[in-house]
Design a protein around this motif. Structure first.
Motif, PDB file in Angstrom:
ATOM      1  N   ALA A   1      44.055  32.472  42.609  1.00  0.00           N
ATOM      2  CA  ALA A   1      45.345  32.647  43.279  1.00  0.00           C
ATOM      3  C   ALA A   1      46.079  31.310  43.401  1.00  0.00           C
ATOM      4  O   ALA A   1      47.297  31.234  43.184  1.00  0.00           O
ATOM      5  N   GLY A   2      45.350  30.251  43.740  1.00  0.00           N
ATOM      6  CA  GLY A   2      45.974  28.941  43.855  1.00  0.00           C
ATOM      7  C   GLY A   2      46.506  28.429  42.528  1.00  0.00           C
ATOM      8  O   GLY A   2      47.618  27.892  42.447  1.00  0.00           O
ATOM      9  N   LEU A   3      45.723  28.600  41.465  1.00  0.00           N
ATOM     10  CA  LEU A   3      46.152  28.150  40.142  1.00  0.00           C
ATOM     11  C   LEU A   3      47.327  28.987  39.635  1.00  0.00           C
ATOM     12  O   LEU A   3      48.239  28.462  38.980  1.00  0.00           O
ATOM     13  N   LYS A   4      47.320  30.283  39.938  1.00  0.00           N
ATOM     14  CA  LYS A   4      48.441  31.139  39.528  1.00  0.00           C
ATOM     15  C   LYS A   4      49.729  30.747  40.235  1.00  0.00           C
ATOM     16  O   LYS A   4      50.821  30.875  39.665  1.00  0.00           O
ATOM     17  N   ALA A   5      49.620  30.295  41.475  1.00  0.00           N
ATOM     18  CA  ALA A   5      50.802  29.854  42.200  1.00  0.00           C
ATOM     19  C   ALA A   5      51.382  28.589  41.569  1.00  0.00           C
ATOM     20  O   ALA A   5      52.591  28.344  41.628  1.00  0.00           O
ATOM     21  N   LEU A   6      50.508  27.817  40.937  1.00  0.00           N
ATOM     22  CA  LEU A   6      50.943  26.594  40.261  1.00  0.00           C
ATOM     23  C   LEU A   6      51.539  26.907  38.896  1.00  0.00           C
ATOM     24  O   LEU A   6      52.616  26.399  38.544  1.00  0.00           O
ATOM     25  N   THR A   7      50.853  27.745  38.144  1.00  0.00           N
ATOM     26  CA  THR A   7      51.295  28.143  36.798  1.00  0.00           C
ATOM     27  C   THR A   7      50.825  29.565  36.530  1.00  0.00           C
ATOM     28  O   THR A   7      49.616  29.831  36.613  1.00  0.00           O
ATOM     29  N   PRO A   8      51.711  30.483  36.194  1.00  0.00           N
ATOM     30  CA  PRO A   8      51.294  31.873  35.990  1.00  0.00           C
ATOM     31  C   PRO A   8      50.440  32.066  34.734  1.00  0.00           C
ATOM     32  O   PRO A   8      50.620  31.373  33.738  1.00  0.00           O
ATOM     33  N   PHE A   9      49.497  32.985  34.819  1.00  0.00           N
ATOM     34  CA  PHE A   9      48.691  33.417  33.677  1.00  0.00           C
ATOM     35  C   PHE A   9      48.228  34.834  33.957  1.00  0.00           C
ATOM     36  O   PHE A   9      48.396  35.347  35.073  1.00  0.00           O
ATOM     37  N   ASP A  10      47.678  35.486  32.952  1.00  0.00           N
ATOM     38  CA  ASP A  10      47.361  36.908  33.079  1.00  0.00           C
ATOM     39  C   ASP A  10      45.934  37.187  33.554  1.00  0.00           C
ATOM     40  O   ASP A  10      45.721  38.027  34.418  1.00  0.00           O
ATOM     41  N   TYR A  11      44.959  36.517  32.944  1.00  0.00           N
ATOM     42  CA  TYR A  11      43.565  36.772  33.289  1.00  0.00           C
ATOM     43  C   TYR A  11      42.804  35.470  33.463  1.00  0.00           C
ATOM     44  O   TYR A  11      43.208  34.413  32.972  1.00  0.00           O
ATOM     45  N   SER A  12      41.673  35.591  34.153  1.00  0.00           N
ATOM     46  CA  SER A  12      40.755  34.460  34.250  1.00  0.00           C
ATOM     47  C   SER A  12      39.325  34.979  34.166  1.00  0.00           C
ATOM     48  O   SER A  12      39.022  36.067  34.674  1.00  0.00           O
ATOM     49  N   VAL A  13      38.478  34.204  33.500  1.00  0.00           N
ATOM     50  CA  VAL A  13      37.048  34.508  33.469  1.00  0.00           C
ATOM     51  C   VAL A  13      36.305  33.188  33.623  1.00  0.00           C
ATOM     52  O   VAL A  13      36.766  32.150  33.139  1.00  0.00           O
ATOM     53  N   MET A  14      35.177  33.246  34.336  1.00  0.00           N
ATOM     54  CA  MET A  14      34.385  32.044  34.577  1.00  0.00           C
ATOM     55  C   MET A  14      32.951  32.315  34.140  1.00  0.00           C
ATOM     56  O   MET A  14      32.313  33.243  34.653  1.00  0.00           O
ATOM     57  N   PHE A  15      32.470  31.518  33.189  1.00  0.00           N
ATOM     58  CA  PHE A  15      31.115  31.679  32.681  1.00  0.00           C
ATOM     59  C   PHE A  15      30.284  30.436  32.991  1.00  0.00           C
ATOM     60  O   PHE A  15      30.786  29.314  32.977  1.00  0.00           O
ATOM     61  N   GLY A  16      28.996  30.674  33.247  1.00  0.00           N
ATOM     62  CA  GLY A  16      28.042  29.595  33.382  1.00  0.00           C
ATOM     63  C   GLY A  16      27.172  29.546  32.140  1.00  0.00           C
ATOM     64  O   GLY A  16      26.739  30.589  31.635  1.00  0.00           O
ATOM     65  N   TYR A  17      26.910  28.345  31.615  1.00  0.00           N
ATOM     66  CA  TYR A  17      26.132  28.180  30.387  1.00  0.00           C
ATOM     67  C   TYR A  17      24.954  27.238  30.615  1.00  0.00           C
ATOM     68  O   TYR A  17      25.082  26.214  31.294  1.00  0.00           O
ATOM     69  N   ARG A  18      23.810  27.611  30.038  1.00  0.00           N
ATOM     70  CA  ARG A  18      22.693  26.668  29.933  1.00  0.00           C
ATOM     71  C   ARG A  18      22.123  26.784  28.532  1.00  0.00           C
ATOM     72  O   ARG A  18      21.535  27.809  28.173  1.00  0.00           O
ATOM     73  N   GLY A  19      22.293  25.725  27.743  1.00  0.00           N
ATOM     74  CA  GLY A  19      21.824  25.756  26.364  1.00  0.00           C
ATOM     75  C   GLY A  19      22.393  26.961  25.638  1.00  0.00           C
ATOM     76  O   GLY A  19      23.564  27.304  25.771  1.00  0.00           O
TER      77      GLY A  19
END
Length: 269
Positions: free
Chosen positions: A27-45
């Protein structure tokens, strides 16, 4: 340069350690700059990515998350950058992608289904050698991020990085111990991390398997030649021999065969 509003920063910080963190950050980032979707992934190797958060509707979630976790992530420029030791920061996917990424079968067979005009992502180092990527996406109905919008989002990267590192400071606990108690890799690690090395091993030479890896990742024959220190003509000969040995006719067939191999017990077709 625009920045996060103080109330948004406060909401993000207050939400650290709770399920509200990711939605508050988005929500904070969208208030700064609009975008449609967000996904957050964690990676190990090379292990299967962990979906930390996404806001996709159900039909799109199948493509962006479920299908992605089944194997295509191995060809994702963000995943490859994370496993390659990229420095934390905000990146455009197109700046991380190989020279022929948009002609690659990964793009044509998988990524095009996402319907995105652009994807940018914060790459963040976490405890235990993990990396997180917070992707911000715009669909084909929206323009790509402008230079000014990218600068605004890059300007708040230190805040995003610090908050995310705190939120997911114990993410490594969700993975199996790296040593398994006897320094043996887990079955998932053994399968995924060796996928490119073992794919087609019953019929392909080690050099041909190297060529397969870079073809699937979206490199041109010229780029593969430079990486392997052979001529582009030799690369093309290798590709012709690979198709013949695997009884396929196109890069699309090669991509499909590789994904099917990942779903099987071994990486050899």
């Amino acid at each position: 340069m625009s920045s996060l509003a103080s109330e948004d920063v406060g909401a993000i910080v207050t939400a650290i350690g709770t399920p509200d963190f990711a939605p508050r950050l988005v929500a904070g980032l969208k208030a700064l700059t609009p975008f449609d979707y967000s996904v957050m992934f964690g990676y190990r190797g090379g292990e299967r990515p962990i979906d930390l958060y996404d806001n996709f509707p159900t039909p799109k979630r199948r493509v962006f998350v479920t299908d992605y976790q089944e194997g295509p992530y191995l060809l994702d420029p963000f995943f490859l950058a994370c496993t390659g030791g990229i420095s934390p920061g905000l990146y455009r996917l197109r700046d991380l992608a190989p020279d022929r990424f948009y002609q690659s079968e990964y793009f044509r067979s998988y990524y095009v289904q996402t319907g995105l005009s652009e994807e940018i992502g914060y790459c963040i180092s976490l405890q235990g050698g993990l990396m997180a990527v917070i992707s911000l996406m715009r669909t084909n109905q929206s323009p790509a991020f402008s230079a000014r919008e990218f600068r605004d989002l890059a300007g708040v990267e230190p805040i995003v990085r610090a908050a995310a590192a705190r939120q997911w400071s114990e993410l490594y606990r969700r993975y199996a111990p790296a040593g398994n108690g006897n320094d043996e890799p887990t079955d998932v690690q053994r399968h995924i991390e060796q996928a490119f090395l073992t794919f087609g091993r019953s019929v392909l030479t080690p050099r041909e398997r190297e060529v397969v890896e870079y073809v699937l990742k979206g490199h041109s024959s010229d780029a593969i030649g430079k990486i392997l220190e052979i001529s582009p003509g030799t690369v093309r000969i290798h590709r012709k021999n690979i198709y013949s040995k695997l009884a396929i006719n196109s890069q699309g067939d090669l991509f499909s065969l590789f994904i099917r191999a990942l779903a099987s017990k071994t990486a050899s077709p």
